[in-house]
Write an enzyme that holds these catalytic residues in place. Structure first.
Site, short mmCIF file in Angstrom:
data_model
loop_
_atom_site.label_atom_id
_atom_site.label_comp_id
_atom_site.label_asym_id
_atom_site.label_seq_id
_atom_site.Cartn_x
_atom_site.Cartn_y
_atom_site.Cartn_z
N ASP A 1 39.71 17.29 -13.94
CA ASP A 1 40.94 16.86 -13.02
C ASP A 1 40.84 15.41 -12.78
OD1 ASP A 1 38.85 16.68 -11.16
OD2 ASP A 1 39.94 17.89 -9.69
N ASP B 1 40.22 13.59 -10.06
CA ASP B 1 39.02 12.86 -9.46
C ASP B 1 37.64 13.14 -9.95
OD1 ASP B 1 39.41 15.31 -8.02
OD2 ASP B 1 38.26 14.74 -6.50
N ASP C 1 35.97 16.12 -10.20
CA ASP C 1 35.10 17.07 -9.71
C ASP C 1 35.10 18.44 -10.22
OD1 ASP C 1 37.48 17.59 -8.18
OD2 ASP C 1 36.68 17.71 -6.43
N ARG C 2 36.42 18.62 -10.86
CA ARG C 2 36.69 20.00 -11.50
C ARG C 2 36.58 19.70 -13.00
NH1 ARG C 2 39.80 23.28 -7.40
NH2 ARG C 2 40.11 21.82 -5.79
N SER D 1 43.26 15.29 -5.63
CA SER D 1 42.61 16.15 -6.51
C SER D 1 43.29 16.45 -8.07
CB SER D 1 42.28 17.44 -5.87
OG SER D 1 41.56 18.34 -6.49
N HIS D 2 43.83 17.70 -8.09
CA HIS D 2 44.54 18.08 -9.33
C HIS D 2 45.82 18.15 -9.23
CE1 HIS D 2 43.55 21.41 -6.88
NE2 HIS D 2 44.58 22.21 -7.34
N LYS E 1 31.02 18.79 -5.79
CA LYS E 1 31.18 19.50 -7.28
C LYS E 1 31.27 18.19 -8.07
CE LYS E 1 36.08 20.97 -6.16
NZ LYS E 1 35.91 20.84 -4.52
#
Length: 583
Positions: free
Chosen positions: A293, A295, A297-298, A122-123, A410
């Site tokens: 981010d 991947d 999703d954010r 992720s982030h 998301k």
């Protein structure tokens, strides 16, 4: 000339005790651990694959993608070799291994795959000294539910061997089908390398009015945008969709080359790390800015002059403007969802325990639209269940994650296209839209304070003692005087969620203190932490009066934070002088 079948090997191994997924079937650890610990990655991949019943696994299709971080290519090769050896019939992989998390969810649903594996942290930071992760998506395209995560963990604790085809090699750069004959297998194993963007782009075309967005970006009253992919997976998506498809100039997109170390910065779209975007927006040249981010999703939204839209406000504003999106005009709106720590801007009504005057003036978005709001624990898997049952159309989390029932993850780029659609329809600036929303619904001042890299036992005892304190009867109706402010405790609890779909009960999801003026304090341990612990404090205060909407959130919330620090004693017990990150 006949091809020699590729051998399938069984390799002896020893189990690891620390491979419990942290939520959604994901395992996140320091990259060095994956590289240095013998069979650490193969063990987890085998546990993941073995969690799928043999009958469902044999000959099935799965999707594989990564955010391009360091160790991804090595990991994809291992995943491919092990999928083949474990009876998977076909893998669909993004070109060069690149697929955003929303794209993986989209493809799983489009081709009716059995699930997917995403290689991302992720982030979290990349590079050899950063983080790496493996995430499991199930057949609905969403994160694995807790029952699957538990099954993976139980298998990992007793694992003695794994199956692999070490001689199998896939060319990730070549689009199209590649077939491999395996020993003792009747059918060839297939790998399909697909364009990373195509299928996802086609879905977005069916959701949005691309002509309206294109006119916003290229027409006579066009706005200039600045989009920061933060050297993660979103670079190809931003260039293809926002620039090539929707007409934004090529120089609108920055940091669009996926890098193994994300350029040396954590790919975390917030005011702490997206500093290049923030500085560009503060110059006043651009009317809209966004960052993603690693991947995809954010996201984060900025208006002209660096006007910041917090994720909770973004969710509520999107909910109030769904009529700008053709998808929702056609499909309707069945319900909203938010994670418990997310601000209550989305909620239809305050708690029945609140004062009568609050009921009179606290109009919420969902109350106006007359749809239910579901308050869930943090974790997208809880929303997936609601969406699968037709209860929820839009949901979001305060950690810059928002999405709808078009997929089961998301979706950062989806959220950005929603915002551009709202700008096109309302012909206002980002700041004007936000301030109009506050004027109508009131402003929810909100901040999150992260205490990262804490010693786990220390964090555990802080939360244990805090729970004992606030759930004691003597704490109820206690008053705190801070400066000219007096806060009266109305209720407290350790958040518990009962899934309305299947009745599953999830306990101990954060500590809540709700005051008589609807202000909230929340304490929560982050589930995505590894080795060291992260403790988060959330503060929220509601203000109806538009003349009071121009204050700095930290200034408004400072009395609440003073209460939080006093009752938790977090600085005294950790030796910290303040939080690591404030968002």
């Amino acid at each position: 000339m006949e091809r020699t079948p590729i051998p399938v090997l069984t390799v002896q191994t020893a189990p690891y005790e620390d491979q419990r997924p942290t939520g959604g079937g994901g395992l996140r650890r320091p990259t060095g651990l994956f590289e240095s610990q013998r069979n650490y990655l193969p063990n987890f991949v085998q546990s993941l694959l073995s969690s799928v019943d043999l009958r469902d696994r044999q000959g099935c299709t799965m999707v594989v993608g990564s955010d391009g971080r360091y160790f991804s290519k090595t990991a994809i090769e291992i995943v491919v070799q092990m999928a083949a050896a474990n009876g998977i019939g076909r893998l669909v992989i993004g070109q060069n291994g690149i697929l955003s998390t929303p794209a993986v969810s989209c493809i799983i649903r489009k081709i009716k795959a059995a699930g997917g594996i995403i290689l991302t942290a992720s982030h979290g930071p990349g590079g050899p000294g950063g983080e790496f992760g493996v995430k499991f998506e199930v057949a609905n395209g969403g994160p694995a539910p807790d029952i699957v995560s538990d099954k993976i963990y139980q298998i990992s604790k007793t694992l003695e061997e794994y199956a692999i085809c070490p001689d199998l090699r896939v060319d990730l750069s070549r689009l199209g089908r590649q077939e491999f004959d395996l020993e003792n297998k009747f059918k060839p194993f297939r790998v399909e390398i697909v364009d990373s963007v195509d299928i996802y782009l086609n879905l977005l075309r069916s959701i949005f009015d691309f002509n309206a967005i294109r006119n916003l970006l290229t027409g006579p009253n066009q706005i200039k945008i600045r989009i920061d992919a933060m050297n993660g997976v979103m670079g190809p998506y931003v260039r293809r969709i926002l620039c090539d498809e929707l007409g934004a100039p090529a120089n609108s997109a920055i940091n669009c080359i996926p890098l193994e170390d994300f350029g040396g910065q954590p790919p975390d779209p917030n005011l702490t790390y997206a500093t290049a975007l923030l500085e560009a927006m503060r110059g006043g040249e651009y009317g809209f800015g966004a960052a993603f981010d690693a991947d995809g999703d954010r996201y984060m939204i900025l208006g002209q002059n660096g006007f910041f839209v917090n994720a909770s406000d973004s969710l509520a504003i999107i909910a109030a403007n769904l009529s700008c999106i053709p998808y929702f005009c056609q499909m309707g709106v069945r319900g909203f969802g938010r994670s418990m720590p997310t601000s209550t801007a989305l909620d239809k009504i305050p708690s029945e325990a609140h004062h009568e005057e609050l009921l009179n003036f606290q109009e919420r978005v969902a109350k106006v639209m007359k749809v239910p709001v579901y308050e869930t624990p943090t974790g997208w898997r809880y929303f997936s269940n609601l969406m699968d049952s037709g209860r929820c159309s839009l949901c979001g989390e305060e950690s810059f994650g928002t999405g709808s029932d078009h997929i089961r993850e998301k979706d950062g780029l989806w959220a950005v296209l929603v915002w551009l659609s709202i700008l096109a329809a309302r012909k206002q600036s980002v700041e004007e839209i936000v301030r109009d929303h506050w004027a109508k619904f009131g402003r929810h001042y909100y901040c999150r304070f992260d205490y990262e890299a804490l010693e786990p036992r220390t964090a555990y005892f802080i939360m244990r003692d805090l729970e004992a304190l606030i759930t004691d009867k003597s704490f109820s109706h206690q008053q705190f005087a801070v400066g000219n402010n007096i806060y009266s405790v109305e209720r407290t609890d350790s958040f518990e969620y009962i899934d309305p779909v299947d009745g599953t009960v999830t306990k101990r999801q954060g500590l809540r203190i709700i005051f008589s003026d609807a202000s909230r304090l929340i304490f929560r341990m982050s589930a995505s932490s590894h080795v060291r612990a992260t403790l988060r404090i959330y503060a929220e205060s509601y203000e109806k009066d538009p003349s009071q909407h121009n204050k700095e959130p930290q200034a408004v919330l400072s009395p609440l934070i003073a209460i939080a620090l006093k009752i938790s004693q977090i600085h005294e017990r950790t030796g910290r002088k303040g939080p690591t990150v404030i968002t």
